[in-house]
Design an enzyme around this catalytic site. Structure first.
Site, PDB file in Angstrom:
ATOM      1  N   SER A   1       2.199   5.100   0.939  1.00  0.00           N
ATOM      2  CA  SER A   1       2.318   6.087   2.005  1.00  0.00           C
ATOM      3  C   SER A   1       3.594   6.897   1.742  1.00  0.00           C
ATOM      4  O   SER A   1       4.021   7.033   0.597  1.00  0.00           O
ATOM      5  CB  SER A   1       2.351   5.400   3.369  1.00  0.00           C
ATOM      6  OG  SER A   1       2.251   6.379   4.392  1.00  0.00           O
TER       7      SER A   1
ATOM      8  N   HIS B   1       0.861  -1.186   0.000  1.00  0.00           N
ATOM      9  CA  HIS B   1       0.000   0.000   0.000  1.00  0.00           C
ATOM     10  C   HIS B   1       0.895   1.233   0.000  1.00  0.00           C
ATOM     11  O   HIS B   1       2.081   1.144   0.310  1.00  0.00           O
ATOM     12  CB  HIS B   1      -0.949   0.006   1.196  1.00  0.00           C
ATOM     13  CG  HIS B   1      -0.255   0.056   2.525  1.00  0.00           C
ATOM     14  ND1 HIS B   1       0.277  -1.051   3.128  1.00  0.00           N
ATOM     15  CD2 HIS B   1       0.014   1.092   3.354  1.00  0.00           C
ATOM     16  CE1 HIS B   1       0.834  -0.721   4.280  1.00  0.00           C
ATOM     17  NE2 HIS B   1       0.687   0.584   4.436  1.00  0.00           N
TER      18      HIS B   1
END
Length: 936
Positions: free
Chosen positions: A614, A612
């Site tokens: 970030s 993911h």
């Protein structure tokens, strides 16, 4: 451009050299000289190489007729090199002194350092071709005008705003190219170039052409594309040799009928103009291109034919400052607002007439959505009615001043749609060197503002996988393997700014902020990091922020490649000092995840896998706990170093100018202001974030004189935006006795919300400097001792009839307000009077009647004018306009503040009684009214 090859003449000359110096010089020439061509533009140090050759004087140098030299050199070295050409290359026929060989990180060509030419270059008697493209010329060098044999002159991509009259005296000129400059007019003498065959003036700012241009009897090709031409001189019909005429992308409403009778014309390009009337001979001519004109657009009931010429012309509206609405009909219209904004409603944009309302709002944190590294470049424009759907997109142009720091930055127009903000596809158009238009197509009406943001690189990730690279740093890559996502999802990448030479417009819309969030690549200067850590060998990589639309995680790991910290290579680094940091908002600290991932190192890069998106950052340091340091470093990237100033007007000390300035603009601003103002030195440097609120509080017996909308409990509220003017002028007063002695007070600047009690002295706060302390600076303010008590007595004895100028909705100016204005005008009152329409004869009468009383002159003029205007609409606007025309912007702003406050109180009153109309809520505010200034 000739390739740098070894010709047989060069080999023979080198082999025949008797002296060792000539042989050595020949060996130096060999890589750059091909026959009679010397190419030094593609090699570093071209000027030094040419100077060395001029000293050695090899035989091959005397045969050179074509010279190519880069102007990406030291200006003094370049000037010294060019001064040697008449003596060393006397046979030169072609001289190419171009920039453009170097490119910025976005691939745009950079201009060279050439700003002029040595006068001796006019001694190149055989020179026939001169190319000065991609340089920094603001005026044409005088030596060019003395090159009588010059046949081709190329001046494209410079900074020329005009051409000299003497250009018309070049008798042999056949080709002239001055594209991509800033030409606004052409000299009439241009028509004297009787031998000119090709003239290219495209991409300039021309709005008219001199009639003398029709004297170019030998002209074959004329390119005037992408200018601002609204009409053409009839003399163009005299260009009997013309074969090609390019006029696309102008503002032409008609063309001379004589163009249809040019005997040799084979192509006439009239695309993208405003043509509604065209000679029939041109309408049906196969060589005429008309796309993008009203004539070429077929409608259901009006076929594309000469009948289209009967369509009425689109109205053009120019609104004054007292108008806040305008009508739009199905015919369309072009509108220029008083604030400088332009709108273009194409024909058929609306099926029924509609009234458009607008207002320009001051930026406030609740109204301006900015990312961590965005910068605001304009005020906020609101267009109503919100959400109205047009059948065709409306063109919108917002004016802004570009800042200096431009590397890896792009300008976008940001707007609100439904409940989210998004960026529109934006194109930049230059009006002047320091004034640009941000142009976009508005699909709806809402709030609009211009924002500078890191450059975005976006892609749509399909299930088959793809590769995303950063245009600002090609070494940063994100590799999506097959199967990483089941449905296509959009990701983006941005690059943090540094020093750069040009703006880039947004390549495509990035969607709503709630869908595709914006990843960023941010760089930090090594010196700042080393100072923060106290470690000379510390280094960091670019800071990478990745985010996406769709589900929060990918189905398969995505590979991220980051460059190693500056100065560190994979062969020499100590792995124990390399840290991969991770931050997931809204967390406060950064986490060290080095032990949780597999870092694959190459000589220059580090690769790791994530599921993911970030924030990620590589650090190279001996420190063990770097999470807190990373947070401080990231904050440092977003801070602006500013100084605060407080100056008093020399002829009216009660007028105080407060301003927050970037550190690099302080000296220039003070030099400009100190002719009219005086005051203490600027404050020490303070660090502030973009969009941060702060306020100024007057202390030690000094208070704000007038009730202002931005004044909360006597404190003036500010919001810092680095590229806007953070300046306010206020009037102060005191309750202390100024007849006895001068009043020595101060103004203090504080962060954040207004505290309950502001200390009258900031001595204790002086010991607590830092980025998060309340107090920022204190500067002294002095109100001098009054010389007499005549003014209070005059005001006490003043007897005037009650007077209200204006109306309740737009705001009143009361008798007290007018007295305050009169007290500010001083010696400027005659200029204001004349702009108000007071006759010169009445002016003389007032001067004679109150010849020893300046205040009486001002009050009599102002109140007699106001009594004549009582009950008439627009009187207050006329007063504000007269003040601005008299260079009393300070008083005009004070009047506007009084009116705004009065309007706000009036709206509050009718809202309490339930009479207020519905008003759409501003973004970020739950109330149906615009956001109020920060409250305590």
């Amino acid at each position: 451009m000739a390739a740098a090859v070894e010709g047989p003449e060069l080999e023979a000359a080198a082999a025949a050299g008797d002296a060792s110096e000539d042989a050595d010089a020949g060996s130096r020439v060999r890589p750059f000289l091909g026959g009679n061509r010397l190419s030094l533009d593609l090699y570093p140090g071209g000027c030094q190489r040419l100077l060395h050759l001029c000293v050695q004087q090899p035989l091959q140098l005397l045969q050179v007729e074509f010279l190519c030299l880069s102007t990406h050199e030291d200006p003094q070295l370049l000037e010294a090199t060019l001064a040697q050409l008449p003596q060393s290359l006397s046979c030169l026929r072609s001289l190419v002194l171009k920039g453009g060989q170097r490119r910025d990180t976005l691939g745009a060509c950079l201009r060279g350092a050439l700003t002029t030419l040595p006068a001796g270059l006019s001694g190149l008697a055989h020179l026939a071709h001169l190319d000065l493209s991609f340089n920094s010329l603001e005026t044409l060098p005088a030596c060019v005008l003395r090159m009588r044999g010059l046949g081709a002159l190329l001046l494209s991509h410079n900074c020329l705003s005009e051409l000299p009259e003497a250009l018309g005296a070049l008798p042999a000129l056949t080709f002239l190219a001055v594209t991509h400059n800033r030409l606004q007019t052409l000299p009439p003498a241009l028509g004297a170039l009787s031998t000119l065959q090709r003239l290219d003036l495209s991409q300039n700012l021309l709005d008219t052409l001199p009639p003398e241009i029709g004297g170019l009897g030998s002209l074959l090709e004329l390119n005037l594309a992408s200018n601002r031409l609204q009409s053409l001189p009839a003399s163009l019909a005299g260009l009997r040799s013309l074969r090609l005429l390019v006029l696309h992308s102008n503002l032409l409403a008609s063309v001379p009928a004589g163009l249809a009778r040019l005997p040799l014309l084979t192509r006439l390009d009239l695309r993208d103009n405003q043509l509604r009337d065209l000679p029939p001979e041109l309408l049906d001519a196969p060589f005429v291109r008309l796309q993008g004109n009203p004539l070429g657009e077929a409608s259901p009931d009006v076929p594309s034919s000469p009948v289209a010429a009967l369509i009425p012309e689109m109205p053009r509206l120019f609104l004054t400052s007292d108008l806040d609405s305008f009508p739009v009909t199905p015919r369309g219209c072009s509108v220029t607002l008083a604030c400088g904004v332009r709108l273009q409603f194409p024909a058929g944009a609306t099926a029924t007439p509609i009234t458009i309302r607008y207002r320009l709002l001051l930026p406030e944190p609740g109204l301006v959505p900015l990312g961590p590294h965005d910068a605001l470049l304009s005020h906020v424009l609101e267009l109503q009615p919100h959400g109205v759907a047009f059948q065709q997109d409306v063109g919108l142009w917002l004016l802004f001043t570009p800042p200096r720091a431009r590397r890896c930055r792009e300008v976008v127009v940001r707007t609100r749609n439904d409940n989210s903000w998004g960026d529109l596809e934006t194109h930049l158009e230059e009006e002047a060197p320091q004034r640009l238009w941000a142009h976009c197509q508005a699909p709806h009406f809402s709030w609009f503002l211009v924002v500078s943001r890191p450059v975005s690189n976006a892609c749509l990730v399909p299930p088959e996988g793809t590769l995303l690279c950063s245009s600002g740093h090609p070494g940063i890559k994100v590799i999506f393997p097959p199967g990483a996502t089941e449905e296509p999802r959009r990701v983006s990448m941005q690059v943090w700014p540094g020093q750069h030479q040009g703006w880039q417009a947004a390549p495509r819309p990035t969607g709503r902020c709630s869908g595709a969030r914006l990843p960023q690549v941010v760089r930090m200067a090594g010196r700042e990091l080393q100072a923060l850590l106290g470690e000379p060998e510390a280094a960091v990589s670019p800071l990478l922020c990745l985010s996406q639309s769709g589900p929060p995680s990918f189905l398969r790991p995505v590979t991220v490649q980051l460059p190693l910290p500056s100065g560190i290579t994979g062969l020499s680094l100590d792995r124990s000092r390399l840290h991969l940091l991770y931050w997931a908002p809204p967390a406060v600290t950064w986490d060290d995840i080095t032990a949780q991932v597999v870092l694959e190192l190459t000589h220059l890069y580090a690769r790791f896998q994530v599921t993911h998106f970030s924030w990620y950052w590589l650090w190279y340091t001996t420190k063990n706990c770097v999470g807190g340091l990373a947070r401080k470093a990231w904050e440092r990237l977003r801070l602006h170093r500013v100084n605060l100033i407080a100056l008093q007007r020399r002829r009216d000390p009660e007028q105080v100018l407060l301003q927050c300035l970037p550190r690099n603009k302080v000296d220039a601003t003070l030099r400009r202001l100190l002719e009219r103002y005086r005051g203490p030195e600027p404050s020490d440097t303070v660090e502030m974030f973009e969009g941060e609120e702060f306020f100024a509080a007057f202390e030690r017996g000094i208070d704000v004189d007038a009730d202002r909308p931005d004044c909360v409990e006597g404190r003036i509220c500010f919001v810092f935006y680095s590229h806007l003017k953070n300046v306010k002028e206020v009037y102060v007063t005191t309750t202390l006795d100024r007849e006895a002695q001068a009043v020595r007070g101060q103004v203090s600047f504080y962060r954040g919300t207004v505290p309950v009690q502001v200390p009258e002295e900031a001595e204790a706060a002086r010991q607590r400097k830092g980025a998060d302390v309340l107090w920022m600076a204190t500067l002294p303010i002095k109100l001098p001792r009054l010389r007499s008590s005549e003014e209070p007595r005059r005001r006490a004895g003043l007897s005037l009839a009650p007077l209200n100028l204006g109306d309740a909705e737009t705001g009143f100016l009361t008798q007290s307000n007018l007295l305050s204005v009169a007290g500010r005008l001083g010696p400027d009152w005659p200029t204001v009077a004349l702009h108000l329409g007071v006759s010169y004869r009445e002016l003389q009468r007032i001067r004679h009647e109150f010849r020893d009383d300046l205040d009486g002159q001002i009050r009599h003029m102002l109140f007699s004018w106001a009594e004549r205007q009582a009950g008439q609409p627009g009187a207050v606007g006329l007063l504000v306009q007269a003040l601005e025309q008299s260079d009393r912007q300070d008083v005009a702003e004070e009047v506007r503040a009084v009116l705004e406050l009065g309007c706000r109180k009036y709206q509050d009153g009718i809202r309490r009684t339930g009479l207020a109309p519905k008003d759409p809520a501003l973004p970020g505010s739950s109330a149906p009214q615009p956001p109020e200034p920060a409250q305590a």
